[in-house]
Scaffold this active site. Structure first.
Site, PDB file in Angstrom:
ATOM      1  CD  GLU A   1       1.011  -7.753  -0.551  1.00  0.00           C
ATOM      2  OE1 GLU A   1       0.271  -7.842   0.441  1.00  0.00           O
ATOM      3  OE2 GLU A   1       1.171  -6.707  -1.208  1.00  0.00           O
TER       4      GLU A   1
ATOM      5  CD  GLU B   1      -3.378  -5.645  -1.628  1.00  0.00           C
ATOM      6  OE1 GLU B   1      -3.862  -4.792  -0.862  1.00  0.00           O
ATOM      7  OE2 GLU B   1      -3.045  -6.785  -1.253  1.00  0.00           O
TER       8      GLU B   1
ATOM      9  CG  ASN C   1      -1.903  -1.154   1.201  1.00  0.00           C
ATOM     10  OD1 ASN C   1      -2.158  -1.742   0.152  1.00  0.00           O
ATOM     11  ND2 ASN C   1      -2.447  -1.496   2.346  1.00  0.00           N
TER      12      ASN C   1
ATOM     13  CE1 TYR D   1      -7.068 -16.904   1.286  1.00  0.00           C
ATOM     14  CE2 TYR D   1      -5.102 -18.049   2.029  1.00  0.00           C
ATOM     15  CZ  TYR D   1      -6.468 -17.855   2.091  1.00  0.00           C
ATOM     16  OH  TYR D   1      -7.221 -18.591   2.965  1.00  0.00           O
TER      17      TYR D   1
HETATM   18  O1  AHR Z   1       1.584  -6.800   3.414  1.00  0.00           O
HETATM   19  C1  AHR Z   1       0.788  -5.857   4.064  1.00  0.00           C
HETATM   20  C2  AHR Z   1      -0.224  -5.181   3.142  1.00  0.00           C
HETATM   21  O2  AHR Z   1      -1.154  -6.129   2.708  1.00  0.00           O
HETATM   22  C3  AHR Z   1       0.341  -4.628   1.852  1.00  0.00           C
HETATM   23  O3  AHR Z   1       0.829  -3.337   2.000  1.00  0.00           O
HETATM   24  C4  AHR Z   1      -0.850  -4.627   0.947  1.00  0.00           C
HETATM   25  O4  AHR Z   1      -0.492  -4.761  -0.399  1.00  0.00           O
HETATM   26  C5  AHR Z   1      -1.717  -5.749   1.465  1.00  0.00           C
HETATM   27  O5  AHR Z   1      -3.026  -5.348   1.636  1.00  0.00           O
END
Ligand code: AHR
Length: 512
Positions: free
Chosen positions: A302, A173, A72, A243
Site C-alpha cells: 500500500e 495491518e 481493513n 506508507y
Molecule cells: O487503503 C485504505 C486503507 O489504508 C486500507 O484498508 C488499510 O489497509 C490502510 O490503513
C-alpha cells in the site's frame, strides 16, 4: 539557472525490475467495486456488469498484480458470502468502513475481472476474526484442482479450473489498533506462522506475505518486524510495508494558511526511502540471528498520497452501500510526489519485488468514475502509466550531484529526484526525473557511461502552472502531460531541462 549532474554507468546497476512493483489494490471499500469497476445497467457494462470504460483505463496501466479484497475490510470478511448464486448471498454489516456489503462481487467475479484487465489476483486472508481453518479452506477453494469439498464447491459455482492464485497476504495491518482483531507482534507472529504452514500444505507453490508495520510512524516499528520475522522467517517470502504521504499540517503550520508547505511535501518520499532501508536492515538482522540462507523481500503493498478526503469522510453517513469514501481529488503536486515515490521504489528493486499503488478505482485512485457517467484519469494516473509502461529491465544506480534545500520538515533535500532503467532487449534507456523546486527550472547533465550512440526517442513532460489544480468530471483532461523537446544527446552527454515542479520521462534509443 541551477544545475545538477548525474552519472549513469552501464556497469553500475541495482537489480532487474520485477514488474510486480507496478501492482495495485482494490478493496471492498467505498465505490471501488460498486459503481467503480462494477455497475450493472451502466451503458458501458459488459455481460457480467463490469464497466468496459474502466477496464480500458486499467489495462493501459499494465498492472501485473492486484491486491484483493482488503485492506481493513479483509479482517472482518467471510469469503463464503461472496461465492455461489448471487441471489443467495447475504448483505452484511461491514465494520471496518461502517458500510453495508452486498456481496454481489466475490472472489470468482474478481478473478474474472482481473483477466479482463490482463492482471492477476494477490489475495489476502482474514486473520482478524478468523484464522487457520478459513485460510486453508480458501486456498483449497481457489487453488486445488478438484475431488475435495472446497475445490468441488468452486466447480459447482461454475469454475472448473483452479484460479492458481500465487501471492497471498497473511492478514492486513495487524499492528494497527484500528484493525478488527488487532494483535501484539508475538500473537500475530505465532498465528501467521501456523497459518502459513497449512496454506503451504494445501498448495506448496504459493508465495506468502507477512504483515509488517502500517507505517514508519507506528510506535511498534521496527520491533514489530523483528518479532514477527523471528516467528515466521522460514515460512514466508515477503514482509509488507504501507506508507501514505499527507500534506504537512498541524500547529507548526497554522501561521501559513495560504502558504502550504510544498517544499516539505515534495520530499515525503524520503520517509519512504528510510522506511525501506530500516526494514531491509531488520530483515537482515533476523536472517543473521537465524543463520538463514534465504532472503526475505519486500511487498510494499500500500503506497500513495492520502489527505484530501479526511474531512469529507467524517461527514458521510454510516451503513450505506458504496458510500463515496476516500475519494481523493488529486492535484498536480500529488502527481509529482507519486513520481518521486515510484523513483524510490525503483531505487530499491533489489529488495522490493512487489508494490501496490493503493488503490485503483475511486478509492485513493488514479481512476475515477461518475455513477452512470464517465470514467476519467486523475493526475496521479500519469507518472504511474509512464513508469509501468517504460520502467523495465535493469535499474542503473545513479550518482547524483544536485543543489539541495532545507524545508520545515527536511534538510538537505536534493532538488532533483531521478533514476533510470536500461532495457537490454530493446536497447532503450528510460530516465525518470522530478524537479522538486516550484520556482526555478533545473538544467541536468547526464553522463551516459558505456552507452554510445544513444539518441532521444521521446521526452514526456508533466508540468502545470498551478500545483494545486487537478482533473474533474467536468474537465477530465485539464492537467495532462505533453511531449517536449527539452533533451539532447551529444557524445554520450545528455542535457535536459526540467521545468519547475515537473515529472519528466526521457526515453533514449541506440541508433545503429
Ligand atoms: O487503503 C485504505 C486503507 O489504508 C486500507 O484498508 C488499510 O489497509 C490502510 O490503513
Amino acid at each position: 539557472m541551477r544545475k545538477a549532474k548525474v552519472i549513469l554507468d552501464k556497469d553500475f546497476t541495482i537489480s532487474e525490475v520485477d514488474k510486480r512493483i507496478y501492482g495495485s489494490f482494490i478493496e471492498h471499500l467505498g465505490r471501488a467495486i460498486y459503481t467503480g469497476i462494477y455497475e450493472p445497467g451502466h451503458p458501458q457494462a459488459d455481460e457480467q456488469g463490469f464497466r468496459k470504460d474502466v477496464i480500458e483505463l486499467v489495462k493501459a496501466l499494465k498492472i501485473p498484480i492486484i491486491r484483493y479484497p482488503g485492506g481493513n475490510f479483509v479482517s472482518g470478511y467471510n469469503w463464503e458470502d461472496g461465492v455461489g448464486p448471487k441471489e443467495q448471498r447475504p448483505k452484511r454489516l461491514e465494520l471496518a468502513w461502517r458500510s453495508i456489503e452486498p456481496n454481489e462481487v466475490g472472489i470468482n467475479e474478481f478473478v474474472d475481472w482481473t483477466k479482463k484487465v490482463d492482471s492477476k489476483v494477490m489475495m489476502a486472508v482474514n486473520l482478524g476474526t478468523r484464522g487457520i481453518d478459513e485460510a486453508r479452506n480458501l486456498v483449497e477453494y481457489c487453488n486445488f484442482p478438484g475431488g475435495t469439498f472446497y475445490s468441488d464447491l468452486r466447480k459447482k459455482h461454475g469454475y472448473p479450473e483452479p484460479h492458481k492464485i500465487k501471492v497471498w497476504n497473511l492478514g492486513n495491518e495487524m499492528d494497527g489498533e484500528w484493525q478488527i482483531g488487532h494483535k501484539l507482534p508475538h500473537e500475530y507472529g505465532r498465528l501467521a506462522r501456523e497459518v502459513a504452514k497449512v496454506m503451504r500444505q494445501v498448495d506448496p507453490n504459493i508465495e506468502l506475505v507477512v504483515c509488517g508495520s502500517s507505517g514508519p510512524g507506528m510506535t511498534t516499528f521496527p520491533e514489530w518486524e523483528r518479532i514477527v520475522l523471528e516467528h515466521t522467517y522460514d515460512v514466508v517470502d515477503y514482509v509488507s510495508l504501507h506508507y501514505y504521504a499527507n500534506f504537512p499540517s498541524g500547529p507548526e503550520f497554522i501561521e501559513l494558511p495560504n502558504n502550504p508547505d510544498l517544499a516539505s511535501f515534495m520530499a515525503k518520499n524520503l520517509d519512504m526511502d528510510r522506511f525501506i532501508k530500516t526494514v531491509v536492515s531488520t530483515i537482515d538482522y533476523v536472517k543473521a540471528v537465524k543463520r538463514a540462507k534465504k532472503d526475505i523481500h519486500i511487498s510494499f503493498d500500500e503506497w500513495n498520497v492520502w489527505y484530501h478526503s479526511f474531512e469529507k469522510d467524517r461527514k458521510i453517513e454510516p451503513w450505506q452501500i458504496a458510500p463515496p469514501l476516500l475519494e481523493e481529488d488529486y492535484n498536480f503536486a500529488d502527481a509529482v510526489l507519486v513520481g518521486c515515490m515510484i523513483i524510490t521504489l525503483l531505487r530499491h528493486v533489489d529488495r522490493v519485488k512487489i508494490a501496490c499503488l493503493a488503490q485503483l478505482v475511486n478509492v485513493l485512485a488514479p481512476i475515477m468514475t461518475v455513477k452512470g457517467g464517465i470514467a476519467y484519469r486523475q493526475t496521479i494516473y500519469y507518472p504511474f502509466l509512464h513508469a509501468s509502461n517504460y520502467g523495465h529491465g535493469i535499474v542503473l544506480n545513479p550518482k547524483i550531484d544536485s543543489p539541495k534545500y532545507d524545508s520545515r520538515l527536511y534538510t538537505d533535500v536534493p532538488v532533483i529526484e531521478t533514476i533510470a532503467t536500461y532495457d537490454e532487449e530493446e536497447d532503450t534507456i528510460n530516465i525518470f526525473a522530478v524537479n522538486r523546486d516550484a520556482k526555478e527550472d533545473l538544467l541536468v547533465e547526464y553522463n551516459l557511461k558505456g552507452f554510445e550512440k544513444f539518441k532521444v526517442l521521446e521526452n514526456i513532460v508533466y508540468e502545470n502552472d498551478d500545483p494545486f489544480e487537478g482533473n474533474t468530471p467536468e474537465n477530465p483532461d485539464k492537467v495532462v502531460p505533453h511531449l517536449a523537446n527539452n533533451a539532447k544527446v551529444n557524445n554520450s552527454i545528455l542535457e535536459v531541462l526540467l521545468p519547475k515542479l515537473s515529472w519528466n520521462v526521457i526515453r533514449l534509443k541506440k541508433i545503429n
